[in-house]
Design a protein around this motif. Structure first.
Motif, PDB file in Angstrom:
ATOM      1  N   LEU A 164       0.638  -1.007   0.093  1.00 48.69           N
ATOM      2  CA  LEU A 164      -0.008  -0.108  -0.234  1.00 48.69           C
ATOM      3  C   LEU A 164       0.669   1.115   0.166  1.00 48.69           C
ATOM      4  N   ILE A 165       0.625   1.994  -0.873  1.00 45.73           N
ATOM      5  CA  ILE A 165       1.273   3.317  -0.879  1.00 45.73           C
ATOM      6  C   ILE A 165       0.631   4.496  -0.063  1.00 45.73           C
ATOM      7  N   PRO A 166       1.587   4.785   0.918  1.00 45.95           N
ATOM      8  CA  PRO A 166       0.819   5.781   1.920  1.00 45.95           C
ATOM      9  C   PRO A 166       0.833   7.237   1.226  1.00 45.95           C
ATOM     10  N   THR A 167      -0.350   7.494   0.784  1.00 54.77           N
ATOM     11  CA  THR A 167      -0.997   9.033   0.418  1.00 54.77           C
ATOM     12  C   THR A 167      -1.646   9.353   1.148  1.00 54.77           C
ATOM     13  N   MET A 168      -1.897  10.600   1.478  1.00 51.55           N
ATOM     14  CA  MET A 168      -3.004  11.163   2.392  1.00 51.55           C
ATOM     15  C   MET A 168      -4.306  10.982   1.846  1.00 51.55           C
ATOM     16  N   GLY A 169      -5.275  10.254   2.239  1.00 51.12           N
ATOM     17  CA  GLY A 169      -6.602  10.292   1.774  1.00 51.12           C
ATOM     18  C   GLY A 169      -6.800   9.490   0.354  1.00 51.12           C
ATOM     19  N   ARG A 170      -5.842   8.891  -0.161  1.00 47.26           N
ATOM     20  CA  ARG A 170      -5.812   7.909  -1.289  1.00 47.26           C
ATOM     21  C   ARG A 170      -5.539   6.386  -0.823  1.00 47.26           C
ATOM     22  N   GLU A 171      -6.275   5.771  -1.728  1.00 49.05           N
ATOM     23  CA  GLU A 171      -5.974   4.171  -1.540  1.00 49.05           C
ATOM     24  C   GLU A 171      -5.167   3.837  -2.899  1.00 49.05           C
ATOM     25  N   ARG A 172      -3.781   3.530  -2.685  1.00 48.61           N
ATOM     26  CA  ARG A 172      -3.072   3.220  -3.749  1.00 48.61           C
ATOM     27  C   ARG A 172      -2.241   2.119  -3.468  1.00 48.61           C
ATOM     28  N   TYR A 173      -1.958   1.111  -4.565  1.00 54.40           N
ATOM     29  CA  TYR A 173      -1.424  -0.195  -4.207  1.00 54.40           C
ATOM     30  C   TYR A 173      -0.169  -0.117  -5.386  1.00 54.40           C
ATOM     31  N   SER A 174       0.913  -0.786  -5.098  1.00 52.30           N
ATOM     32  CA  SER A 174       2.204  -0.924  -5.988  1.00 52.30           C
ATOM     33  C   SER A 174       2.489  -2.311  -5.964  1.00 52.30           C
ATOM     34  N   PHE A 175       2.406  -2.951  -7.148  1.00 52.20           N
ATOM     35  CA  PHE A 175       3.216  -4.273  -7.252  1.00 52.20           C
ATOM     36  C   PHE A 175       4.066  -4.323  -8.687  1.00 52.20           C
ATOM     37  N   GLY A 176       5.191  -4.882  -8.441  1.00 54.53           N
ATOM     38  CA  GLY A 176       5.892  -4.839  -9.730  1.00 54.53           C
ATOM     39  C   GLY A 176       6.075  -3.337 -10.431  1.00 54.53           C
ATOM     40  N   ASP A 177       5.776  -3.050 -11.431  1.00 55.86           N
ATOM     41  CA  ASP A 177       5.555  -2.174 -12.216  1.00 55.86           C
ATOM     42  C   ASP A 177       4.279  -1.486 -12.590  1.00 55.86           C
ATOM     43  N   VAL A 178       3.519  -1.875 -11.520  1.00 59.84           N
ATOM     44  CA  VAL A 178       1.865  -1.594 -11.682  1.00 59.84           C
ATOM     45  C   VAL A 178       1.418  -0.797 -10.532  1.00 59.84           C
ATOM     46  N   THR A 179       0.891   0.400 -10.859  1.00 58.29           N
ATOM     47  CA  THR A 179       0.286   1.000  -9.717  1.00 58.29           C
ATOM     48  C   THR A 179      -1.176   1.086  -9.758  1.00 58.29           C
ATOM     49  N   LEU A 180      -1.735   0.912  -8.846  1.00 54.99           N
ATOM     50  CA  LEU A 180      -3.376   0.901  -8.814  1.00 54.99           C
ATOM     51  C   LEU A 180      -3.818   1.898  -7.854  1.00 54.99           C
TER      52      LEU A 180
END
Length: 73
Positions: A3-19
């Motif tokens: 999980l990418i900690p970004t204030m107020g956003r839900e973001r995930y990173s796996f390999g070269d993919v960002t969701l």
């Protein structure tokens, strides 16, 4: 996956993919990846449950909550 900690956003990173669930956007190698709406919902559900077994019934209930879904052959 992380999980990418970004204030107020839900973001995930796996390999070269960002969701980015908040922005309803998926990128691979910096390029947007188009997904059909149900494919998006399936992906988000599976990512949120990463590391856990997701049953077929759980997935059907999450993505198609008020629909009758029949298995194809």
């Amino acid at each position: 996956m992380r999980l990418i900690p970004t204030m107020g956003r839900e973001r995930y990173s796996f390999g070269d993919v960002t969701l980015d669930v908040t922005e309803h956007r998926i990128q691979r190698g910096g390029n947007d990846v188009p997904l059909a709406p149900k494919a998006w919902e399936v992906l988000v559900h599976l990512v949120r449950r990463a590391g856990h077994l997701v049953s077929k019934q759980e997935l059907l209930d999450a993505v198609w909550p008020s629909s009758f879904v029949e298995e194809g052959i």
